[in-house]
Design a protein around this motif. Structure first.
Motif, PDB file in Angstrom:
ATOM      1  N   HIS A 152      -9.992  76.654  53.019  1.00  9.02           N
ATOM      2  CA  HIS A 152      -9.951  77.180  54.380  1.00  9.02           C
ATOM      3  C   HIS A 152      -8.787  76.505  55.093  1.00  9.02           C
ATOM      4  CE1 HIS A 152     -14.353  78.729  54.783  1.00  9.02           C
ATOM      5  NE2 HIS A 152     -13.749  79.178  53.709  1.00  9.02           N
ATOM      6  N   PRO A 153      -7.794  77.287  55.529  1.00  6.71           N
ATOM      7  CA  PRO A 153      -6.631  76.700  56.203  1.00  6.71           C
ATOM      8  C   PRO A 153      -7.026  76.068  57.536  1.00  6.71           C
ATOM      9  CG  PRO A 153      -6.509  79.104  56.215  1.00  6.71           C
ATOM     10  CD  PRO A 153      -7.715  78.737  55.426  1.00  6.71           C
ATOM     11  N   PRO A 154      -6.135  75.271  58.103  1.00  9.63           N
ATOM     12  CA  PRO A 154      -6.427  74.601  59.375  1.00  9.63           C
ATOM     13  C   PRO A 154      -6.824  75.590  60.469  1.00  9.63           C
ATOM     14  CG  PRO A 154      -4.326  73.866  58.468  1.00  9.63           C
ATOM     15  CD  PRO A 154      -4.784  75.008  57.635  1.00  9.63           C
ATOM     16  N   VAL A 155      -7.792  75.195  61.294  1.00  7.64           N
ATOM     17  CA  VAL A 155      -8.186  76.044  62.418  1.00  7.64           C
ATOM     18  C   VAL A 155      -7.415  75.676  63.679  1.00  7.64           C
ATOM     19  CG1 VAL A 155     -10.481  76.555  61.529  1.00  7.64           C
ATOM     20  CG2 VAL A 155     -10.169  74.576  63.007  1.00  7.64           C
ATOM     21  N   ARG A 156      -6.706  74.550  63.641  1.00  4.85           N
ATOM     22  CA  ARG A 156      -5.884  74.113  64.769  1.00  4.85           C
ATOM     23  C   ARG A 156      -4.478  73.834  64.289  1.00  4.85           C
ATOM     24  NH1 ARG A 156      -9.678  71.201  68.899  1.00  4.85           N
ATOM     25  NH2 ARG A 156      -8.204  72.020  70.379  1.00  4.85           N
ATOM     26  N   GLY A 157      -3.539  74.000  65.177  1.00  3.78           N
ATOM     27  CA  GLY A 157      -2.153  73.655  64.868  1.00  3.78           C
ATOM     28  C   GLY A 157      -1.445  74.723  64.064  1.00  3.78           C
ATOM     29  N   HIS A 158      -0.259  74.380  63.626  1.00  9.94           N
ATOM     30  CA  HIS A 158       0.583  75.318  62.888  1.00  9.94           C
ATOM     31  C   HIS A 158       0.011  75.575  61.508  1.00  9.94           C
ATOM     32  CE1 HIS A 158       3.800  75.414  65.808  1.00  9.94           C
ATOM     33  NE2 HIS A 158       3.771  74.103  65.870  1.00  9.94           N
ATOM     34  N   HIS A 159       0.154  76.805  61.055  1.00  7.13           N
ATOM     35  CA  HIS A 159      -0.225  77.159  59.696  1.00  7.13           C
ATOM     36  C   HIS A 159       0.993  76.829  58.829  1.00  7.13           C
ATOM     37  CE1 HIS A 159      -2.775  79.556  56.916  1.00  7.13           C
ATOM     38  NE2 HIS A 159      -1.642  79.521  56.258  1.00  7.13           N
ATOM     39  N   HIS A 160       1.211  75.552  58.641  1.00  2.67           N
ATOM     40  CA  HIS A 160       2.405  75.033  57.986  1.00  2.67           C
ATOM     41  C   HIS A 160       1.968  74.069  56.899  1.00  2.67           C
ATOM     42  CE1 HIS A 160       6.139  72.671  57.569  1.00  2.67           C
ATOM     43  NE2 HIS A 160       6.735  73.761  58.008  1.00  2.67           N
ATOM     44  N   TRP A 161       2.747  73.949  55.852  1.00  2.00           N
ATOM     45  CA  TRP A 161       2.361  73.100  54.733  1.00  2.00           C
ATOM     46  C   TRP A 161       2.209  71.633  55.135  1.00  2.00           C
ATOM     47  CZ3 TRP A 161       5.334  69.173  52.611  1.00  2.00           C
ATOM     48  CH2 TRP A 161       6.662  69.105  53.024  1.00  2.00           C
ATOM     49  N   LEU A 162       2.809  71.217  56.254  1.00  2.00           N
ATOM     50  CA  LEU A 162       2.659  69.828  56.702  1.00  2.00           C
ATOM     51  C   LEU A 162       1.364  69.596  57.476  1.00  2.00           C
ATOM     52  CD1 LEU A 162       6.293  68.912  57.782  1.00  2.00           C
ATOM     53  CD2 LEU A 162       4.980  67.951  55.883  1.00  2.00           C
ATOM     54  N   ASN A 163       0.661  70.658  57.803  1.00  2.00           N
ATOM     55  CA  ASN A 163      -0.618  70.519  58.493  1.00  2.00           C
ATOM     56  C   ASN A 163      -1.695  70.403  57.422  1.00  2.00           C
ATOM     57  OD1 ASN A 163      -2.921  70.641  60.026  1.00  2.00           O
ATOM     58  ND2 ASN A 163      -2.353  72.468  61.153  1.00  2.00           N
ATOM     59  N   GLY A 164      -2.117  69.194  57.159  1.00  2.00           N
ATOM     60  CA  GLY A 164      -3.077  68.926  56.089  1.00  2.00           C
ATOM     61  C   GLY A 164      -4.522  68.967  56.533  1.00  2.00           C
ATOM     62  N   SER A 165      -4.824  69.640  57.636  1.00  2.00           N
ATOM     63  CA  SER A 165      -6.192  69.599  58.141  1.00  2.00           C
ATOM     64  C   SER A 165      -7.088  70.713  57.607  1.00  2.00           C
ATOM     65  CB  SER A 165      -6.199  69.620  59.672  1.00  2.00           C
ATOM     66  OG  SER A 165      -5.669  70.840  60.153  1.00  2.00           O
ATOM     67  N   GLY A 166      -6.588  71.505  56.644  1.00  2.00           N
ATOM     68  CA  GLY A 166      -7.454  72.482  55.995  1.00  2.00           C
ATOM     69  C   GLY A 166      -8.425  71.764  55.076  1.00  2.00           C
ATOM     70  N   SER A 167      -9.346  72.518  54.481  1.00  2.00           N
ATOM     71  CA  SER A 167     -10.321  71.856  53.611  1.00  2.00           C
ATOM     72  C   SER A 167     -10.808  72.792  52.510  1.00  2.00           C
ATOM     73  CB  SER A 167     -11.508  71.369  54.437  1.00  2.00           C
ATOM     74  OG  SER A 167     -12.134  72.461  55.084  1.00  2.00           O
ATOM     75  N   TRP A 168     -11.242  72.182  51.419  1.00  2.00           N
ATOM     76  CA  TRP A 168     -11.860  72.897  50.321  1.00  2.00           C
ATOM     77  C   TRP A 168     -13.361  72.894  50.570  1.00  2.00           C
ATOM     78  CZ3 TRP A 168      -9.400  75.722  46.800  1.00  2.00           C
ATOM     79  CH2 TRP A 168      -8.030  75.518  46.651  1.00  2.00           C
ATOM     80  N   VAL A 169     -13.961  74.071  50.521  1.00  2.00           N
ATOM     81  CA  VAL A 169     -15.393  74.225  50.802  1.00  2.00           C
ATOM     82  C   VAL A 169     -16.026  75.080  49.708  1.00  2.00           C
ATOM     83  CG1 VAL A 169     -15.062  73.996  53.304  1.00  2.00           C
ATOM     84  CG2 VAL A 169     -14.992  76.266  52.246  1.00  2.00           C
ATOM     85  N   GLU A 170     -17.352  75.140  49.708  1.00  2.00           N
ATOM     86  CA  GLU A 170     -18.051  75.981  48.747  1.00  2.00           C
ATOM     87  C   GLU A 170     -17.624  77.437  48.931  1.00  2.00           C
ATOM     88  OE1 GLU A 170     -19.996  74.931  46.176  1.00  2.00           O
ATOM     89  OE2 GLU A 170     -19.323  72.955  46.864  1.00  2.00           O
ATOM     90  N   LYS A 171     -17.401  78.126  47.838  1.00  2.00           N
ATOM     91  CA  LYS A 171     -16.975  79.521  47.887  1.00  2.00           C
ATOM     92  C   LYS A 171     -18.008  80.342  48.651  1.00  2.00           C
ATOM     93  CE  LYS A 171     -15.270  83.225  44.944  1.00  2.00           C
ATOM     94  NZ  LYS A 171     -15.000  83.628  43.568  1.00  2.00           N
TER      95      LYS A 171
END
Length: 137
Positions: free
Chosen positions: A64-83
């Motif tokens: 799941h990509p970041p919900v805040r900030g830029h959708h940029h590869w340097l924004n590491g706030s996304g997370s891996w979650v259960e499918k």
């Protein structure tokens, strides 16, 4: 460069097949490993050349990509979650056209006090005309 996502990557292209799977890998103290997308493409091709292929039936997690900030590869706030986990709504700025003039003035005041409007102050220290004053003159 945006964060590679599974639905955007060509599973038959060795340089794209696994880029999505290599985003935000877990690291020390749960800090995601942030890697430039061009390196992800090299790693993807390396895995392809080793014979790796994706088996969607076996996939148990999704990114799941970041919900805040830029959708940029340097924004590491996304997370891996259960499918199948529902994606949280993306947090965005309010639609200022839906705000009243007073709410917009309050927003400008908050931005000013937070220091986000410093670029509107000239070099001599004079501030830009306050919001709403130009209309009343």
């Amino acid at each position: 460069m945006s964060i590679p996502q599974q639905h955007e990557c060509d599973p038959n292209n060795p340089e794209e097949a696994f880029t999505w799977a290599l985003v935000g890998l877990p690291g020390p103290k749960n800090a995601p490993m942030i890697v430039h997308p061009m390196v992800l493409r090299q790693w993807s091709k390396h895995l392809w050349d080793l014979g790796f292929r994706h088996c969607s039936e076996e996939q148990t997690k999704e990114y799941h990509p970041p919900v805040r900030g830029h959708h940029h590869w340097l924004n590491g706030s996304g997370s891996w979650v259960e499918k199948g986990t529902p994606r949280p709504a993306r947090i965005t700025a309010p639609d200022v056209t839906a705000l009243t003039p007073q709410e917009r003035a309050d927003l400008v005041e908050q931005l000013h006090h937070h220091g986000d409007l410093g670029h509107l102050v000239n070099n001599q220290g004079a501030q830009a005309e306050p919001v709403g004053e130009a209309e009343s003159q």
